[in-house]
Design a protein around this motif. Structure first.
Motif, PDB file in Angstrom:
ATOM      1  N   GLY A   1       0.773  -1.228   0.000  1.00 63.17           N
ATOM      2  CA  GLY A   1       0.000   0.000   0.000  1.00 63.17           C
ATOM      3  C   GLY A   1       0.805   1.279   0.000  1.00 63.17           C
ATOM      4  N   ASP A   2       2.131   1.197  -0.187  1.00 66.03           N
ATOM      5  CA  ASP A   2       2.974   2.391  -0.206  1.00 66.03           C
ATOM      6  C   ASP A   2       2.713   3.164  -1.510  1.00 66.03           C
ATOM      7  OD1 ASP A   2       5.206   4.167  -0.641  1.00 66.03           O
ATOM      8  OD2 ASP A   2       6.253   3.109   0.963  1.00 66.03           O
ATOM      9  N   VAL A   3       2.124   4.363  -1.397  1.00 67.83           N
ATOM     10  CA  VAL A   3       1.746   5.135  -2.579  1.00 67.83           C
ATOM     11  C   VAL A   3       2.980   5.567  -3.372  1.00 67.83           C
ATOM     12  CG1 VAL A   3       0.589   7.231  -3.385  1.00 67.83           C
ATOM     13  CG2 VAL A   3      -0.369   5.929  -1.474  1.00 67.83           C
ATOM     14  N   THR A   4       4.049   5.953  -2.671  1.00 65.15           N
ATOM     15  CA  THR A   4       5.276   6.354  -3.359  1.00 65.15           C
ATOM     16  C   THR A   4       5.839   5.200  -4.170  1.00 65.15           C
ATOM     17  OG1 THR A   4       5.796   7.964  -1.626  1.00 65.15           O
ATOM     18  CG2 THR A   4       7.607   7.269  -3.052  1.00 65.15           C
ATOM     19  N   ALA A   5       5.830   4.015  -3.574  1.00 64.73           N
ATOM     20  CA  ALA A   5       6.339   2.836  -4.277  1.00 64.73           C
ATOM     21  C   ALA A   5       5.490   2.503  -5.495  1.00 64.73           C
ATOM     22  CB  ALA A   5       6.388   1.646  -3.318  1.00 64.73           C
ATOM     23  N   ILE A   6       4.193   2.682  -5.377  1.00 57.47           N
ATOM     24  CA  ILE A   6       3.313   2.425  -6.525  1.00 57.47           C
ATOM     25  C   ILE A   6       3.673   3.348  -7.682  1.00 57.47           C
ATOM     26  CG2 ILE A   6       0.924   2.545  -7.341  1.00 57.47           C
ATOM     27  CD1 ILE A   6       0.069   1.730  -4.502  1.00 57.47           C
ATOM     28  N   GLY A   7       3.958   4.618  -7.366  1.00 56.51           N
ATOM     29  CA  GLY A   7       4.344   5.558  -8.402  1.00 56.51           C
ATOM     30  C   GLY A   7       5.679   5.239  -9.047  1.00 56.51           C
ATOM     31  N   GLU A   8       6.588   4.634  -8.287  1.00 57.25           N
ATOM     32  CA  GLU A   8       7.931   4.327  -8.799  1.00 57.25           C
ATOM     33  C   GLU A   8       8.006   2.954  -9.457  1.00 57.25           C
ATOM     34  OE1 GLU A   8      10.352   4.563  -5.352  1.00 57.25           O
ATOM     35  OE2 GLU A   8      10.454   6.770  -5.335  1.00 57.25           O
ATOM     36  N   LEU A   9       6.994   2.140  -9.279  1.00 55.84           N
ATOM     37  CA  LEU A   9       7.086   0.731  -9.650  1.00 55.84           C
ATOM     38  C   LEU A   9       7.327   0.518 -11.147  1.00 55.84           C
ATOM     39  CD1 LEU A   9       7.006  -2.140  -8.603  1.00 55.84           C
ATOM     40  CD2 LEU A   9       4.510  -2.119  -8.913  1.00 55.84           C
ATOM     41  N   ALA A  10       6.622   1.250 -11.996  1.00 55.97           N
ATOM     42  CA  ALA A  10       6.767   1.050 -13.446  1.00 55.97           C
ATOM     43  C   ALA A  10       8.191   1.359 -13.896  1.00 55.97           C
ATOM     44  CB  ALA A  10       5.771   1.924 -14.199  1.00 55.97           C
ATOM     45  N   GLY A  11       8.775   2.434 -13.367  1.00 53.47           N
ATOM     46  CA  GLY A  11      10.143   2.776 -13.730  1.00 53.47           C
ATOM     47  C   GLY A  11      11.138   1.734 -13.259  1.00 53.47           C
ATOM     48  N   LYS A  12      10.951   1.229 -12.040  1.00 56.40           N
ATOM     49  CA  LYS A  12      11.839   0.184 -11.522  1.00 56.40           C
ATOM     50  C   LYS A  12      11.708  -1.089 -12.352  1.00 56.40           C
ATOM     51  CE  LYS A  12      13.051   2.609  -7.836  1.00 56.40           C
ATOM     52  NZ  LYS A  12      14.414   3.109  -7.607  1.00 56.40           N
ATOM     53  N   ALA A  13      10.470  -1.401 -12.753  1.00 53.30           N
ATOM     54  CA  ALA A  13      10.245  -2.598 -13.566  1.00 53.30           C
ATOM     55  C   ALA A  13      10.928  -2.465 -14.922  1.00 53.30           C
ATOM     56  CB  ALA A  13       8.743  -2.830 -13.743  1.00 53.30           C
ATOM     57  N   GLN A  14      10.858  -1.301 -15.522  1.00 56.34           N
ATOM     58  CA  GLN A  14      11.488  -1.096 -16.823  1.00 56.34           C
ATOM     59  C   GLN A  14      13.000  -1.250 -16.729  1.00 56.34           C
ATOM     60  OE1 GLN A  14      10.354   2.481 -18.865  1.00 56.34           O
ATOM     61  NE2 GLN A  14      11.978   2.322 -20.372  1.00 56.34           N
TER      62      GLN A  14
ATOM     63  N   ALA B   1      12.041 -13.439 -16.013  1.00 57.59           N
ATOM     64  CA  ALA B   1      12.000 -12.100 -15.425  1.00 57.59           C
ATOM     65  C   ALA B   1      10.816 -11.313 -15.972  1.00 57.59           C
ATOM     66  CB  ALA B   1      13.313 -11.376 -15.712  1.00 57.59           C
ATOM     67  N   HIS B   2      10.607 -11.409 -17.288  1.00 61.93           N
ATOM     68  CA  HIS B   2       9.497 -10.708 -17.935  1.00 61.93           C
ATOM     69  C   HIS B   2       8.159 -11.143 -17.358  1.00 61.93           C
ATOM     70  CE1 HIS B   2       6.408 -10.184 -21.050  1.00 61.93           C
ATOM     71  NE2 HIS B   2       7.068  -9.089 -21.390  1.00 61.93           N
ATOM     72  N   ASP B   3       7.973 -12.464 -17.239  1.00 61.03           N
ATOM     73  CA  ASP B   3       6.702 -12.983 -16.737  1.00 61.03           C
ATOM     74  C   ASP B   3       6.467 -12.583 -15.282  1.00 61.03           C
ATOM     75  OD1 ASP B   3       6.358 -14.111 -19.198  1.00 61.03           O
ATOM     76  OD2 ASP B   3       6.911 -16.147 -18.586  1.00 61.03           O
ATOM     77  N   SER B   4       7.536 -12.556 -14.488  1.00 61.21           N
ATOM     78  CA  SER B   4       7.380 -12.186 -13.078  1.00 61.21           C
ATOM     79  C   SER B   4       6.996 -10.716 -12.937  1.00 61.21           C
ATOM     80  CB  SER B   4       8.674 -12.468 -12.305  1.00 61.21           C
ATOM     81  OG  SER B   4       9.703 -11.564 -12.680  1.00 61.21           O
ATOM     82  N   VAL B   5       7.552  -9.860 -13.797  1.00 58.30           N
ATOM     83  CA  VAL B   5       7.209  -8.436 -13.758  1.00 58.30           C
ATOM     84  C   VAL B   5       5.753  -8.243 -14.166  1.00 58.30           C
ATOM     85  CG1 VAL B   5       7.604  -6.217 -14.891  1.00 58.30           C
ATOM     86  CG2 VAL B   5       9.540  -7.548 -14.051  1.00 58.30           C
ATOM     87  N   VAL B   6       5.336  -8.893 -15.236  1.00 59.45           N
ATOM     88  CA  VAL B   6       3.953  -8.781 -15.680  1.00 59.45           C
ATOM     89  C   VAL B   6       3.010  -9.228 -14.582  1.00 59.45           C
ATOM     90  CG1 VAL B   6       2.242  -9.678 -17.301  1.00 59.45           C
ATOM     91  CG2 VAL B   6       4.509  -9.010 -18.130  1.00 59.45           C
ATOM     92  N   SER B   7       3.323 -10.327 -13.945  1.00 61.65           N
ATOM     93  CA  SER B   7       2.472 -10.845 -12.877  1.00 61.65           C
ATOM     94  C   SER B   7       2.411  -9.877 -11.701  1.00 61.65           C
ATOM     95  CB  SER B   7       2.999 -12.200 -12.415  1.00 61.65           C
ATOM     96  OG  SER B   7       2.257 -12.691 -11.317  1.00 61.65           O
ATOM     97  N   GLY B   8       3.579  -9.346 -11.314  1.00 66.43           N
ATOM     98  CA  GLY B   8       3.615  -8.425 -10.180  1.00 66.43           C
ATOM     99  C   GLY B   8       2.851  -7.145 -10.448  1.00 66.43           C
ATOM    100  N   LEU B   9       3.032  -6.567 -11.635  1.00 71.43           N
ATOM    101  CA  LEU B   9       2.333  -5.330 -11.963  1.00 71.43           C
ATOM    102  C   LEU B   9       0.831  -5.552 -12.071  1.00 71.43           C
ATOM    103  CD1 LEU B   9       4.717  -3.725 -14.624  1.00 71.43           C
ATOM    104  CD2 LEU B   9       4.592  -3.275 -12.175  1.00 71.43           C
TER     105      LEU B   9
END
Length: 296
Positions: A186-199, A218-226
């Motif tokens: 539920g960390d809002v800051t982390a949610i905002g940063e998540l796409a950039g970290k994933a890329q 790695a690709h599948d794990s990122v898709v699943s997490g997002l």
């Protein structure tokens, strides 16, 4: 207007000059609309010409009202600088360069001077304007420092890094994983940063694994997490595979991750304790809740 001027004894040359200026102004406005329609930047020459025409009008008005022409001249010089800075900012943006801090500070100072004069004329405390100016300067400097920090943070994950390809990949992997856990909690800051970290993580995974099975994993794990984070927050309502009365942040899930929200703190049992309780073994028989509490 010529007939009226003649009747009032006003030189017709003044009317002719005003008419010529109005024609130029109308032409420039039309060309500016064309530029805007075509997506082109405004023409600097036309803007400067319009500014000069406005300046001449202001000088005549100031003379008629007994206002010192030096004030008009100072305002014209400031407007010229401001227009020039806007043009240079557009060039920087077009070239992909960062905005020039010196020009931004100059524009801020000009704005501050105008606000000081206005505050004095209205009887408003100049101290309030100075406080606002100080905050604006701090914000501008912090924006620049933010860019520096971002650059430094990227040094260990880009082509300029001194780390090995594996170290760069592992760092990106760990950074993404830590951000994902915070986002799931539920960390809002982390949610905002998540796409950039994933890329960044996937870019480094591609560089490290190429197109092998490692990158696919790695690709599948990122898709699943997002997708999990997205579904958790777009659904708006908690969902539980086994039901339950939950309302506070946690990750539970005997059938997979589930986002819930406990109204009050609760004890979290480990997977081993939960299995023991479900199997009827001693030790952890007090209504085990399989999950992770929100980090404090």
């Amino acid at each position: 207007m010529r007939q009226g001027a003649a009747a009032l004894g006003i030189p017709l040359s003044e009317v002719d000059a005003a008419f010529t200026a109005a024609q130029r102004n109308l032409r420039n406005q039309f060309l500016d609309q064309l530029d805007q329609f075509a997506g082109r930047p405004a023409d600097m020459g036309r803007q400067m010409e319009a500014l000069a025409l406005k300046f001449e009008d202001l000088r005549r008005g100031a003379a008629a009202l007994g206002i010192p022409l030096s004030e008009v001249d100072a305002a014209f010089t400031a407007a010229q600088r401001n227009l020039r800075n806007q043009f240079l900012d557009q060039l920087d943006q077009l070239a992909g360069r960062p905005a020039d801090i010196g020009r931004q500070m100059e524009a801020l100072s000009l704005r501050f001077s105008e606000m000081r004069d206005g505050a004095a004329a209205l009887g408003i405390s100049v101290g309030e304007v100075e406080v606002a100016f100080s905050k604006a300067k701090d914000s501008l400097v912090n924006n620049v420092l933010g860019g520096i920090r971002q650059f430094l943070a990227g040094l260990d994950s880009g082509s300029l890094s001194t780390l090995s390809p594996e170290q760069i990949f592992r760092n990106a992997q760990g950074d993404y994983g830590a951000t994902l856990l915070k986002a799931q909690a539920g960390d809002v800051t982390a949610i905002g940063e998540l796409a950039g970290k994933a890329q960044t993580y996937l870019e480094q995974a591609r560089a490290y694994y190429a197109s092998s099975a490692g990158y696919s994993a790695a690709h599948d794990s990122v898709v699943s997490g997002l997708q999990m984070v997205d579904s958790s927050y777009t659904a708006r309502l908690p969902q539980f595979a086994a039901g339950g009365l939950a309302s506070g942040w946690a990750i539970v899930g005997e059938n997979g991750p589930e986002v819930v929200n406990f109204t009050s703190p609760g004890r979290v049992y480990t997977a081993e304790q939960t299995r023991a309780a479900l199997n009827g073994d001693g030790g952890a028989r007090r209504s085990p809740s399989c999950g992770l509490k929100r980090p404090s």
